[in-house]
Write a protein that holds these residues in place. Structure first.
Motif, short mmCIF file in Angstrom:
data_model
loop_
_atom_site.label_atom_id
_atom_site.label_comp_id
_atom_site.label_asym_id
_atom_site.label_seq_id
_atom_site.Cartn_x
_atom_site.Cartn_y
_atom_site.Cartn_z
N VAL A 10 0.87 -1.18 0.00
CA VAL A 10 0.00 0.00 0.00
C VAL A 10 0.90 1.22 0.00
CG1 VAL A 10 -1.77 1.32 1.23
CG2 VAL A 10 -1.82 -1.16 1.33
N ASN A 11 0.58 2.17 -0.86
CA ASN A 11 1.26 3.47 -0.81
C ASN A 11 0.26 4.46 -0.24
OD1 ASN A 11 2.30 6.03 -1.35
ND2 ASN A 11 3.41 5.31 -3.17
N TRP A 12 0.48 4.81 1.03
CA TRP A 12 -0.50 5.66 1.72
C TRP A 12 -0.48 7.07 1.18
CZ3 TRP A 12 -3.98 2.89 3.89
CH2 TRP A 12 -3.65 1.66 4.45
N SER A 13 0.63 7.51 0.60
CA SER A 13 0.67 8.90 0.10
C SER A 13 -0.08 9.03 -1.22
CB SER A 13 2.10 9.41 0.01
OG SER A 13 2.82 8.73 -0.98
N SER A 14 0.02 8.03 -2.08
CA SER A 14 -0.69 8.11 -3.36
C SER A 14 -2.06 7.42 -3.30
CB SER A 14 0.15 7.46 -4.46
OG SER A 14 0.37 6.10 -4.17
N GLY A 15 -2.26 6.53 -2.32
CA GLY A 15 -3.52 5.79 -2.24
C GLY A 15 -3.58 4.66 -3.24
C1 LIG Z 1 4.11 6.39 -3.50
O1 LIG Z 1 3.50 7.29 -4.34
C2 LIG Z 1 4.25 8.47 -4.57
C3 LIG Z 1 3.37 9.42 -5.37
O2 LIG Z 1 2.94 8.81 -6.56
C4 LIG Z 1 5.54 8.10 -5.26
O3 LIG Z 1 6.32 9.26 -5.50
C5 LIG Z 1 6.32 7.13 -4.41
O4 LIG Z 1 7.47 6.69 -5.09
C6 LIG Z 1 5.46 5.94 -4.06
N1 LIG Z 1 6.16 5.12 -3.07
C7 LIG Z 1 6.47 3.86 -3.32
C8 LIG Z 1 7.13 3.12 -2.21
O5 LIG Z 1 6.21 3.31 -4.39
#
Ligand SMILES: *[C@@H]1O[C@H](CO)[C@@H](O)[C@H](O)[C@H]1NC(C)=O
Length: 135
Positions: free
Chosen positions: A59-64
């Motif tokens: 899960v990428n919590w920042s991008s959802g």
């Molecule tokens: C999570 O999403 C952000 C925004 O799209 C991105 O920059 C980042 O690399 C992502 N993190 C991972 C661990 O994939």
């Protein structure tokens, strides 16, 4: 140990048990059984490698983004408790060890937007034969 502590421990173990990290070839073989065309398999295997390293619980919590294909809650699934989004699904269902529903949603997204819906496709739009080599 209190009953509550025990319940929390059991829940944690179950959560771990539901997560799975696929082997590259296992992923490539399994998605074909879900109807992914043979000529797409290496590209999807490349995308899954770059999106989640084949971890179903990613899960990428920042991008959802959720699961092995990092499906976006902005468009394709719901975090509200009621299935929703373009795939009419719960995002949490894309985090379990069953990737059939994830694959069906990825195919729906592909049908509407093609591979460019995945930003990691930039790493997968050339020779991807290495991703299914030896499988
Ligand atoms: C999570 O999403 C952000 C925004 O799209 C991105 O920059 C980042 O690399 C992502 N993190 C991972 C661990 O994939």
């Amino acid at each position: 140990m209190s009953c509550k502590t025990l319940l929390i421990l059991v829940a944690a173990v179950l959560a771990l048990a539901r997560a799975k990290t696929y082997d590259r070839c296992e992923f490539a073989r399994e998605i074909q059984t879900y109807g992914v065309p043979a000529d797409q398999v290496a590209v999807w295997t490349c995308i899954a490698q770059h999106e989640s390293e084949y971890n179903t619980a990613a899960v990428n919590w920042s991008s959802g983004d959720h699961g092995i294909y990092q499906i976006s809650e902005l468009y394709w699934c719901s975090t509200s408790g009621t299935p929703g989004g373009g795939c009419n699904a719960l995002c949490s269902q894309f985090e379990d060890d069953n990737i059939q529903d994830d694959t069906a949603c990825a195919q729906l997204i592909y049908g509407q937007m093609g591979f460019p819906a995945w930003t990691t496709y930039q790493y997968c739009n050339g020779d991807v034969s290495q991703y299914t080599a030896g499988c």
